[in-house]
Enzyme design. Sequence first.
Site, PDB file in Angstrom:
ATOM      1  N   HIS A   1      -5.064   1.442  48.531  1.00  0.00           N
ATOM      2  CA  HIS A   1      -3.681   0.205  48.842  1.00  0.00           C
ATOM      3  C   HIS A   1      -3.330  -0.362  47.845  1.00  0.00           C
ATOM      4  CE1 HIS A   1      -7.432  -1.955  48.809  1.00  0.00           C
ATOM      5  NE2 HIS A   1      -6.609  -2.743  47.518  1.00  0.00           N
TER       6      HIS A   1
HETATM    7  C1  T46 Z   1      -8.838  -4.524  46.217  1.00  0.00           C
HETATM    8  C2  T46 Z   1      -9.312  -3.712  45.593  1.00  0.00           C
HETATM    9  C3  T46 Z   1      -9.922  -3.566  44.117  1.00  0.00           C
HETATM   10  C4  T46 Z   1     -12.213  -9.548  53.348  1.00  0.00           C
HETATM   11  O1  T46 Z   1     -12.586 -10.521  54.232  1.00  0.00           O
HETATM   12  N1  T46 Z   1     -12.178 -10.708  52.203  1.00  0.00           N
HETATM   13  C5  T46 Z   1     -11.835  -9.997  51.187  1.00  0.00           C
HETATM   14  O2  T46 Z   1     -11.629 -11.223  50.319  1.00  0.00           O
HETATM   15  C6  T46 Z   1     -11.609  -8.430  50.812  1.00  0.00           C
HETATM   16  C7  T46 Z   1     -12.278  -8.178  49.122  1.00  0.00           C
HETATM   17  C8  T46 Z   1     -12.359  -8.351  51.546  1.00  0.00           C
HETATM   18  N2  T46 Z   1     -12.719  -7.941  53.116  1.00  0.00           N
HETATM   19  C9  T46 Z   1     -12.592  -7.324  54.503  1.00  0.00           C
HETATM   20  C10 T46 Z   1     -11.031  -6.204  54.521  1.00  0.00           C
HETATM   21  C11 T46 Z   1     -11.776  -5.568  55.095  1.00  0.00           C
HETATM   22  O3  T46 Z   1     -12.440  -5.493  56.243  1.00  0.00           O
HETATM   23  O4  T46 Z   1     -13.803  -6.141  53.736  1.00  0.00           O
HETATM   24  C12 T46 Z   1     -12.799  -5.163  54.192  1.00  0.00           C
HETATM   25  C13 T46 Z   1     -13.034  -4.297  52.975  1.00  0.00           C
HETATM   26  O5  T46 Z   1     -12.007  -4.342  52.097  1.00  0.00           O
HETATM   27  P1  T46 Z   1     -10.654  -3.326  51.652  1.00  0.00           P
HETATM   28  O6  T46 Z   1     -10.848  -1.674  52.580  1.00  0.00           O
HETATM   29  O7  T46 Z   1      -9.738  -3.644  51.176  1.00  0.00           O
HETATM   30  O8  T46 Z   1     -11.983  -2.484  50.106  1.00  0.00           O
HETATM   31  P2  T46 Z   1     -11.400  -2.096  49.193  1.00  0.00           P
HETATM   32  O9  T46 Z   1     -12.934  -2.063  48.489  1.00  0.00           O
HETATM   33  O10 T46 Z   1     -10.509  -0.924  49.067  1.00  0.00           O
HETATM   34  O11 T46 Z   1     -10.814  -2.797  48.247  1.00  0.00           O
HETATM   35  C14 T46 Z   1     -11.006  -4.630  47.859  1.00  0.00           C
HETATM   36  C15 T46 Z   1     -10.042  -5.200  48.416  1.00  0.00           C
HETATM   37  O12 T46 Z   1      -9.943  -5.541  49.659  1.00  0.00           O
HETATM   38  C16 T46 Z   1      -8.603  -5.497  47.283  1.00  0.00           C
HETATM   39  O13 T46 Z   1      -7.635  -5.716  48.078  1.00  0.00           O
HETATM   40  O14 T46 Z   1      -8.276  -4.350  45.604  1.00  0.00           O
HETATM   41  O15 T46 Z   1     -10.396  -3.454  45.846  1.00  0.00           O
END
Ligand code: T46
Length: 143
Positions: A57
């Site tokens: 993303h």
């Molecule tokens: C990024 C990369 C480097 C939250 O509720 N609060 C938070 O602060 C974060 C980071 C995530 N979430 C929730 C949102 C989703 O439902 O956790 C779930 C997994 O998030 P995501 O699919 O975005 O996770 P990654 O590891 O793909 O990405 C993360 C960060 O979300 C993103 O901002 O840049 O790490």
Amino acid sequence: MDAIVVRNSGYIRLKQITDGRDGRLCIMEALRDIPFAVKRVYYINHLENRVSIRGEHAHKQLQQAIFCLQGSFLLRLDDGTRRQEILMNRDDLGVLLGPGLWHTMTGFSPGCILLVVASDYYDEADYIRDYEEFLRFVGTERA
Ligand code: T46
């Protein structure tokens, strides 16, 4: 260490203190080492599968800096025009993830720990999770 060629990124080198005692102290200070005020810190651990993929993303406004505290992983960056891969395997060298930068993390070594500091609180509306939408956001026409 390869130069970073994508837009809205760059390396962040952390200060380290080795003073003869066991261990090494690494320091990051907001608005000094990290070029923004930090509002949120999160980490990703318990990574057990090298073929797992996280990220995929971009953010519209959020600024982040990503670090590998333990082990290694592959960080793929794409600004809509240029792409590059960075092997993250140093705890004192982070990478800036500015807005409009599609980022993907993969190739996790066993026990790998990622640390991210962010300029703002979590806001799903700031995410671009669709690649075509990302290309429109950064103004790149797909060839
Ligand atoms: C990024 C990369 C480097 C939250 O509720 N609060 C938070 O602060 C974060 C980071 C995530 N979430 C929730 C949102 C989703 O439902 O956790 C779930 C997994 O998030 P995501 O699919 O975005 O996770 P990654 O590891 O793909 O990405 C993360 C960060 O979300 C993103 O901002 O840049 O790490």
